[in-house]
Motif scaffolding. Sequence first.
Motif, PDB file in Angstrom:
ATOM      1  N   ARG A 125      14.301   5.947 -36.146  1.00 16.28           N
ATOM      2  CA  ARG A 125      15.062   7.170 -35.861  1.00 16.28           C
ATOM      3  C   ARG A 125      14.975   7.523 -34.368  1.00 16.28           C
ATOM      4  N   ALA A 126      13.789   7.320 -33.760  1.00 16.66           N
ATOM      5  CA  ALA A 126      13.630   7.621 -32.338  1.00 16.66           C
ATOM      6  C   ALA A 126      14.512   6.715 -31.491  1.00 16.66           C
ATOM      7  N   LEU A 127      14.591   5.435 -31.842  1.00 18.22           N
ATOM      8  CA  LEU A 127      15.442   4.506 -31.094  1.00 18.22           C
ATOM      9  C   LEU A 127      16.918   4.872 -31.256  1.00 18.22           C
ATOM     10  N   GLN A 128      17.297   5.243 -32.490  1.00 16.35           N
ATOM     11  CA  GLN A 128      18.700   5.599 -32.737  1.00 16.35           C
ATOM     12  C   GLN A 128      19.097   6.857 -31.963  1.00 16.35           C
ATOM     13  N   GLN A 129      18.210   7.881 -31.984  1.00 12.82           N
ATOM     14  CA  GLN A 129      18.536   9.125 -31.296  1.00 12.82           C
ATOM     15  C   GLN A 129      18.609   8.913 -29.788  1.00 12.82           C
ATOM     16  N   ALA A 130      17.705   8.076 -29.244  1.00 13.60           N
ATOM     17  CA  ALA A 130      17.723   7.799 -27.802  1.00 13.60           C
ATOM     18  C   ALA A 130      18.994   7.043 -27.414  1.00 13.60           C
ATOM     19  N   ARG A 131      19.440   6.135 -28.286  1.00 10.64           N
ATOM     20  CA  ARG A 131      20.683   5.410 -28.012  1.00 10.64           C
ATOM     21  C   ARG A 131      21.880   6.370 -27.985  1.00 10.64           C
ATOM     22  N   ILE A 132      21.926   7.272 -28.969  1.00  9.17           N
ATOM     23  CA  ILE A 132      23.028   8.246 -29.030  1.00  9.17           C
ATOM     24  C   ILE A 132      22.996   9.152 -27.804  1.00  9.17           C
ATOM     25  N   ASP A 133      21.786   9.607 -27.446  1.00  8.30           N
ATOM     26  CA  ASP A 133      21.659  10.489 -26.275  1.00  8.30           C
ATOM     27  C   ASP A 133      22.083   9.775 -24.999  1.00  8.30           C
ATOM     28  N   ALA A 134      21.872   8.464 -24.948  1.00  8.17           N
ATOM     29  CA  ALA A 134      22.259   7.694 -23.760  1.00  8.17           C
ATOM     30  C   ALA A 134      23.745   7.345 -23.759  1.00  8.17           C
ATOM     31  N   GLY A 135      24.449   7.668 -24.835  1.00 12.62           N
ATOM     32  CA  GLY A 135      25.883   7.391 -24.906  1.00 12.62           C
ATOM     33  C   GLY A 135      26.193   5.919 -25.122  1.00 12.62           C
ATOM     34  N   LEU A 136      25.301   5.204 -25.788  1.00  8.85           N
ATOM     35  CA  LEU A 136      25.477   3.770 -26.019  1.00  8.85           C
ATOM     36  C   LEU A 136      25.821   3.513 -27.480  1.00  8.85           C
ATOM     37  N   THR A 137      26.668   2.509 -27.700  1.00  4.43           N
ATOM     38  CA  THR A 137      26.968   2.062 -29.060  1.00  4.43           C
ATOM     39  C   THR A 137      26.017   0.935 -29.434  1.00  4.43           C
ATOM     40  N   VAL A 138      25.979   0.615 -30.723  1.00  5.77           N
ATOM     41  CA  VAL A 138      25.153  -0.492 -31.182  1.00  5.77           C
ATOM     42  C   VAL A 138      25.631  -1.808 -30.564  1.00  5.77           C
ATOM     43  N   ASP A 139      26.953  -1.991 -30.447  1.00  6.77           N
ATOM     44  CA  ASP A 139      27.483  -3.208 -29.832  1.00  6.77           C
ATOM     45  C   ASP A 139      27.013  -3.341 -28.387  1.00  6.77           C
ATOM     46  N   GLU A 140      27.020  -2.223 -27.643  1.00 14.76           N
ATOM     47  CA  GLU A 140      26.587  -2.278 -26.237  1.00 14.76           C
ATOM     48  C   GLU A 140      25.099  -2.602 -26.137  1.00 14.76           C
ATOM     49  N   VAL A 141      24.290  -2.024 -26.994  1.00 10.22           N
ATOM     50  CA  VAL A 141      22.857  -2.324 -26.983  1.00 10.22           C
ATOM     51  C   VAL A 141      22.617  -3.783 -27.358  1.00 10.22           C
ATOM     52  N   SER A 142      23.357  -4.272 -28.336  1.00  7.26           N
ATOM     53  CA  SER A 142      23.213  -5.666 -28.752  1.00  7.26           C
ATOM     54  C   SER A 142      23.583  -6.621 -27.614  1.00  7.26           C
ATOM     55  N   THR A 143      24.669  -6.315 -26.914  1.00  4.49           N
ATOM     56  CA  THR A 143      25.093  -7.169 -25.797  1.00  4.49           C
ATOM     57  C   THR A 143      24.059  -7.168 -24.677  1.00  4.49           C
ATOM     58  N   THR A 144      23.471  -5.996 -24.399  1.00  2.00           N
ATOM     59  CA  THR A 144      22.498  -5.891 -23.312  1.00  2.00           C
ATOM     60  C   THR A 144      21.182  -6.583 -23.654  1.00  2.00           C
ATOM     61  N   THR A 145      20.720  -6.429 -24.883  1.00  2.00           N
ATOM     62  CA  THR A 145      19.393  -6.931 -25.262  1.00  2.00           C
ATOM     63  C   THR A 145      19.422  -8.301 -25.916  1.00  2.00           C
ATOM     64  N   ARG A 146      20.622  -8.768 -26.309  1.00  2.00           N
ATOM     65  CA  ARG A 146      20.766 -10.014 -27.066  1.00  2.00           C
ATOM     66  C   ARG A 146      20.125  -9.936 -28.463  1.00  2.00           C
ATOM     67  N   VAL A 147      19.836  -8.721 -28.925  1.00  2.00           N
ATOM     68  CA  VAL A 147      19.376  -8.533 -30.303  1.00  2.00           C
ATOM     69  C   VAL A 147      20.617  -8.372 -31.182  1.00  2.00           C
ATOM     70  N   ARG A 148      20.713  -9.141 -32.240  1.00  2.00           N
ATOM     71  CA  ARG A 148      21.918  -9.138 -33.073  1.00  2.00           C
ATOM     72  C   ARG A 148      22.191  -7.755 -33.669  1.00  2.00           C
ATOM     73  N   ILE A 149      23.484  -7.487 -33.846  1.00  2.00           N
ATOM     74  CA  ILE A 149      23.910  -6.173 -34.334  1.00  2.00           C
ATOM     75  C   ILE A 149      23.272  -5.830 -35.682  1.00  2.00           C
ATOM     76  N   PRO A 150      23.254  -6.737 -36.685  1.00  2.00           N
ATOM     77  CA  PRO A 150      22.620  -6.373 -37.966  1.00  2.00           C
ATOM     78  C   PRO A 150      21.144  -6.004 -37.806  1.00  2.00           C
ATOM     79  N   ILE A 151      20.436  -6.656 -36.877  1.00  4.52           N
ATOM     80  CA  ILE A 151      19.021  -6.341 -36.676  1.00  4.52           C
ATOM     81  C   ILE A 151      18.871  -4.962 -36.036  1.00  4.52           C
ATOM     82  N   VAL A 152      19.748  -4.634 -35.072  1.00  2.00           N
ATOM     83  CA  VAL A 152      19.695  -3.302 -34.453  1.00  2.00           C
ATOM     84  C   VAL A 152      19.906  -2.222 -35.518  1.00  2.00           C
TER      85      VAL A 152
END
Length: 270
Positions: free
Chosen positions: A16-43
Amino acid sequence: MSIGNSPEDDRPSVGRALQQARIDAGLTVDEVSTTTRVRIPIVHAIEQDDYSRCGGDVYARGHIRTLARAVGLDEAPLIAQYDEEHGGRPAPTPAAPLFEAERIRPERRRPNWTAAMVAAIVAVVGFVGFTLFSGGGKSGTPVAGRDATGGASEPVTKAPADKPAKPTRPRPEPSDSAIAGLPKDKVTIKITARDGQSWISAKDANGRLLEDGLLRQGQSRTFTDKKRIDLVLGNAGVVQLYVNGKEVKQVGDKGSVERLSYTPGDPQAG
């Protein structure tokens, strides 16, 4: 008397902390996945506190660190909270046996040149001794004899003994870093899970996925592309990596997730 909840009970879960920080940063799951190379289903799964897709605690910690950095969170409290909720971090392996194993392992792979030279010297000495012994102590000095008529015959000169052959030096085995035979206009990557299992992901220059999954201990994968190969290595400290035939010595630490990219002119420092 009523008992209130402790501050720890009110804190959000790791996901929940990671999700809220992502939302607060204005990032989508796709953008986080592209930046970190962590697959979307895992995120998605981690944000729901589902770590079954991570492949174990080591990979889960690595993904949490990577996602925390991407959304601007301090990774240390999240890792501590994860360990607290999942039975704690395993006890570290004593350092002395690890260092001893690292010291002994390369020595077993080195050719024993001292023994080879001693064997060659013994062979030469034995050959020379055999040659001298078989000559019966006769020298090569001309000896005058007499023919059947009683006259002096021509002196007979003994043919000199063949010189002992020089010992042949053993040819060294080709090293692991030999690059003969590899194409110069391509990049060739070989990954081996040497000291444990590792999660790997490999893409070519066009973003096409070449490999995405778990590499068990002892398994290897080889990838080739004309321009570039992008890698994501989980538990990078257990991986042995060769780039264009040359070993990359420092890939990463055990439990870390490393993102690497190589071209035909590599490996490059760092």
